[in-house]
Design a protein around this motif. Sequence first.
Motif, mmCIF file in Angstrom:
data_model
loop_
_atom_site.group_PDB
_atom_site.id
_atom_site.type_symbol
_atom_site.label_atom_id
_atom_site.label_comp_id
_atom_site.label_asym_id
_atom_site.label_seq_id
_atom_site.Cartn_x
_atom_site.Cartn_y
_atom_site.Cartn_z
ATOM 1 N N HIS A 1 -4.506 -77.854 -14.158
ATOM 2 C CA HIS A 1 -4.509 -78.885 -15.209
ATOM 3 C C HIS A 1 -3.186 -78.968 -15.967
ATOM 4 C CE1 HIS A 1 -8.715 -80.319 -15.310
ATOM 5 N NE2 HIS A 1 -9.018 -79.124 -14.833
ATOM 6 N N ARG A 2 -2.610 -77.816 -16.314
ATOM 7 C CA ARG A 2 -1.446 -77.814 -17.208
ATOM 8 C C ARG A 2 -0.278 -76.969 -16.703
ATOM 9 N NH1 ARG A 2 -2.891 -79.681 -22.408
ATOM 10 N NH2 ARG A 2 -4.095 -81.556 -21.916
ATOM 11 N N ASN A 3 -0.433 -76.291 -15.601
ATOM 12 C CA ASN A 3 0.621 -75.413 -15.085
ATOM 13 C C ASN A 3 1.095 -74.402 -16.128
ATOM 14 O OD1 ASN A 3 2.226 -74.495 -12.945
ATOM 15 N ND2 ASN A 3 4.003 -75.658 -13.674
ATOM 16 N N LEU A 4 0.135 -73.849 -16.874
ATOM 17 C CA LEU A 4 0.446 -72.825 -17.861
ATOM 18 C C LEU A 4 0.102 -71.453 -17.290
ATOM 19 C CD1 LEU A 4 -0.794 -74.356 -21.237
ATOM 20 C CD2 LEU A 4 1.559 -73.973 -20.519
ATOM 21 N N TRP A 5 0.911 -70.459 -17.654
ATOM 22 C CA TRP A 5 0.715 -69.105 -17.151
ATOM 23 C C TRP A 5 -0.018 -68.244 -18.173
ATOM 24 C CZ3 TRP A 5 2.505 -67.906 -12.251
ATOM 25 C CH2 TRP A 5 3.414 -68.797 -11.672
ATOM 26 N N PRO A 6 -0.743 -67.223 -17.709
ATOM 27 C CA PRO A 6 -1.368 -66.289 -18.650
ATOM 28 C C PRO A 6 -0.321 -65.530 -19.456
ATOM 29 C CG PRO A 6 -2.342 -66.066 -16.467
ATOM 30 C CD PRO A 6 -1.131 -66.922 -16.304
ATOM 31 N N ASN A 7 -0.660 -65.199 -20.693
ATOM 32 C CA ASN A 7 0.205 -64.353 -21.508
ATOM 33 C C ASN A 7 -0.430 -62.967 -21.653
ATOM 34 O OD1 ASN A 7 -1.746 -64.565 -23.601
ATOM 35 N ND2 ASN A 7 -0.748 -66.392 -24.417
ATOM 36 N N VAL A 8 0.122 -62.152 -22.534
ATOM 37 C CA VAL A 8 -0.301 -60.754 -22.652
ATOM 38 C C VAL A 8 -1.769 -60.613 -23.059
ATOM 39 C CG1 VAL A 8 0.373 -60.486 -25.071
ATOM 40 C CG2 VAL A 8 0.454 -58.498 -23.533
ATOM 41 N N ASP A 9 -2.320 -61.618 -23.739
ATOM 42 C CA ASP A 9 -3.699 -61.526 -24.231
ATOM 43 C C ASP A 9 -4.742 -61.708 -23.129
ATOM 44 O OD1 ASP A 9 -2.995 -61.332 -27.062
ATOM 45 O OD2 ASP A 9 -2.335 -63.402 -26.849
ATOM 46 N N PHE A 10 -4.346 -62.349 -22.012
ATOM 47 C CA PHE A 10 -5.330 -62.824 -21.048
ATOM 48 C C PHE A 10 -6.024 -61.688 -20.295
ATOM 49 C CE2 PHE A 10 -6.566 -65.108 -17.083
ATOM 50 C CZ PHE A 10 -7.399 -66.039 -17.667
ATOM 51 N N TYR A 11 -5.296 -60.947 -19.493
ATOM 52 C CA TYR A 11 -5.923 -59.899 -18.689
ATOM 53 C C TYR A 11 -6.198 -58.629 -19.479
ATOM 54 C CZ TYR A 11 -5.124 -62.731 -14.544
ATOM 55 O OH TYR A 11 -5.165 -63.742 -13.611
ATOM 56 N N GLY B 1 -4.904 -67.408 -24.527
ATOM 57 C CA GLY B 1 -4.511 -66.550 -23.419
ATOM 58 C C GLY B 1 -3.504 -67.169 -22.476
ATOM 59 N N PHE B 2 -3.046 -68.385 -22.789
ATOM 60 C CA PHE B 2 -2.092 -69.067 -21.922
ATOM 61 C C PHE B 2 -0.876 -69.525 -22.726
ATOM 62 C CE2 PHE B 2 -6.090 -69.555 -19.697
ATOM 63 C CZ PHE B 2 -5.743 -69.306 -18.382
ATOM 64 N N GLY C 1 -16.402 -52.827 -9.779
ATOM 65 C CA GLY C 1 -16.362 -54.258 -10.061
ATOM 66 C C GLY C 1 -16.372 -54.559 -11.547
ATOM 67 N N SER C 2 -15.967 -55.786 -11.871
ATOM 68 C CA SER C 2 -15.931 -56.248 -13.253
ATOM 69 C C SER C 2 -16.557 -57.627 -13.343
ATOM 70 C CB SER C 2 -14.470 -56.308 -13.739
ATOM 71 O OG SER C 2 -14.365 -57.008 -14.956
ATOM 72 N N LYS C 3 -17.382 -57.850 -14.354
ATOM 73 C CA LYS C 3 -17.971 -59.174 -14.560
ATOM 74 C C LYS C 3 -16.962 -60.139 -15.159
ATOM 75 C CE LYS C 3 -22.695 -57.465 -15.274
ATOM 76 N NZ LYS C 3 -23.847 -57.389 -16.219
ATOM 77 N N ILE C 4 -15.967 -59.592 -15.844
ATOM 78 C CA ILE C 4 -15.011 -60.423 -16.577
ATOM 79 C C ILE C 4 -13.878 -60.917 -15.684
ATOM 80 C CG2 ILE C 4 -13.237 -60.324 -18.389
ATOM 81 C CD1 ILE C 4 -15.115 -58.573 -19.967
ATOM 82 N N LEU C 5 -13.343 -60.048 -14.845
ATOM 83 C CA LEU C 5 -12.149 -60.369 -14.070
ATOM 84 C C LEU C 5 -12.304 -61.607 -13.184
ATOM 85 C CD1 LEU C 5 -9.294 -59.366 -13.835
ATOM 86 C CD2 LEU C 5 -10.033 -57.758 -12.052
ATOM 87 N N PRO C 6 -13.414 -61.780 -12.453
ATOM 88 C CA PRO C 6 -13.552 -63.002 -11.638
ATOM 89 C C PRO C 6 -13.515 -64.279 -12.473
ATOM 90 C CG PRO C 6 -15.127 -61.333 -10.934
ATOM 91 C CD PRO C 6 -14.535 -60.837 -12.220
ATOM 92 N N ILE C 7 -14.055 -64.234 -13.677
ATOM 93 C CA ILE C 7 -14.019 -65.417 -14.547
ATOM 94 C C ILE C 7 -12.592 -65.695 -14.999
ATOM 95 C CG2 ILE C 7 -14.858 -66.416 -16.713
ATOM 96 C CD1 ILE C 7 -17.376 -64.697 -16.407
ATOM 97 N N LEU C 8 -11.836 -64.643 -15.300
ATOM 98 C CA LEU C 8 -10.434 -64.821 -15.683
ATOM 99 C C LEU C 8 -9.635 -65.435 -14.543
ATOM 100 C CD1 LEU C 8 -9.719 -61.494 -17.600
ATOM 101 C CD2 LEU C 8 -10.134 -63.752 -18.584
ATOM 102 N N TYR C 9 -9.885 -64.981 -13.310
ATOM 103 C CA TYR C 9 -9.203 -65.571 -12.150
ATOM 104 C C TYR C 9 -9.462 -67.076 -12.081
ATOM 105 C CZ TYR C 9 -8.426 -60.890 -10.113
ATOM 106 O OH TYR C 9 -8.032 -59.598 -9.851
ATOM 107 N N SER C 10 -10.721 -67.461 -12.275
ATOM 108 C CA SER C 10 -11.087 -68.878 -12.190
ATOM 109 C C SER C 10 -10.478 -69.674 -13.335
ATOM 110 C CB SER C 10 -12.614 -69.032 -12.195
ATOM 111 O OG SER C 10 -13.185 -68.461 -11.038
ATOM 112 N N MET C 11 -10.447 -69.094 -14.533
ATOM 113 C CA MET C 11 -9.804 -69.760 -15.670
ATOM 114 C C MET C 11 -8.323 -69.975 -15.403
ATOM 115 S SD MET C 11 -11.481 -67.805 -18.951
ATOM 116 C CE MET C 11 -10.506 -68.755 -20.147
ATOM 117 N N ASN C 12 -7.685 -68.956 -14.849
ATOM 118 C CA ASN C 12 -6.258 -69.051 -14.543
ATOM 119 C C ASN C 12 -5.998 -70.167 -13.533
ATOM 120 O OD1 ASN C 12 -3.510 -68.504 -14.261
ATOM 121 N ND2 ASN C 12 -3.845 -66.812 -12.846
ATOM 122 N N GLU C 13 -6.800 -70.208 -12.477
ATOM 123 C CA GLU C 13 -6.629 -71.237 -11.450
ATOM 124 C C GLU C 13 -6.829 -72.640 -12.030
ATOM 125 O OE1 GLU C 13 -8.524 -72.532 -7.105
ATOM 126 O OE2 GLU C 13 -9.117 -70.650 -8.065
#
Length: 382
Positions: free
Chosen positions: A315-325, A269-270, A298-310
């Motif tokens: 760690h790597r300064n990588l951005w999400p791609n089309v698969d992530f959200y 996803g990155f 609300g969504s159970k998934i979206l907050p986890i995605l936010y934390s993964m992105n942060e």
Amino acid sequence: MRSDIVKSISDAMYKDVSRGLKDVVLDFSEICEIDNNENKLRYRGYDVIELASSCNFECTISLLLDGELPSEHQYPRIEELLDQKRVLSDSVVSVIDALPLASQPMDVLRTSVSTIGCSISDDDLISIREQADQLIAQMPLIIGYLKARRDGGIAPKYCPGFSHAANVLSQFTGTELSDLDPKDIEIMDQVLTIHAEHELNASCFSARVTASAITDLVAAVTSAISTLAGSLHGGANEKVLEAVEEIATPEGAEEYIDSALREKRKVHGFGQRGCKAEDPRAIQLRLLAEQVSKGRGGSKILPILYSMNEAMRQHRNLWPNVDFYSVSVLHDIGIEKDLFTPLFACSRVVGWSAHVLEQLSDNLIIRPKAKYVGHAYRPIPL
């Protein structure tokens, strides 16, 4: 081991090789522009986000396959052509019924699409354009029939007069067309356009290679589906959701990302080859995910995605791609995890078809070379 041989190759030899065809420009194309300087993606000159927000998927089909957005008089014809082809042949249904119930949906889709090709023999450009309409219309029905079969039910009935996005959403969720939420249909419409095309990605390249040998569209799309199924391509969206399920809470994202990077495990996803910033499609999908979440309390998934992105940015300064959200959008509108990649295919078949038409309009068989680094001549021992 081959990897040891590759590591031992001199820098001088590497200058002659582009592994993975990285940065190799294969040909000219009028279909899609990935502008990494402005961080934009355009279909035949139109910004994909503006297109997804202003036009429906039928317009995207016309743009990619015919070169222009449809006129007021052309648009009804697009709907009519798709309506005419929204029926699975008995042979396709029989093939799906014959496959093991536990078959992977992408395997079922690949085999079913190949079956469609068994009744097609003409490979001229006009026929290929007609084949494209047939695949666009019928691929969602394949998944709808598969889902109904494994759920022990009956696939939703097709009714003329509904948009393509509505038909896709109906088949993928098992919901009758009349019961769909109009807001979910609008979301699906944008999702389809956002995923419809992305230049010479791996699956599109597979399609063009197959087409360049002078085959029909179905053969090229079958190749593309096989490639898209891989976890480093279309299958990455399922892997993102699997990671979310393993992390379980937003607080667990940091530990998961840190552990994965230390152990050199792929974090799906990155990153996007050549992309210097966040994929514009990911930005729009994040907005759609937030819209869906708000509409459902609300969504159970979206907050986890936010934390993964942060965590990944730190760690790597990588951005999400089309698969992530996209996983948040699709999960929250009721699509099952193993149907994410088939949905991707039902959208991307438009882009694949456009590239096959372009390839065959001025064809040169795609035949790269490999740099031999194996043994020198060796006599056979006596």
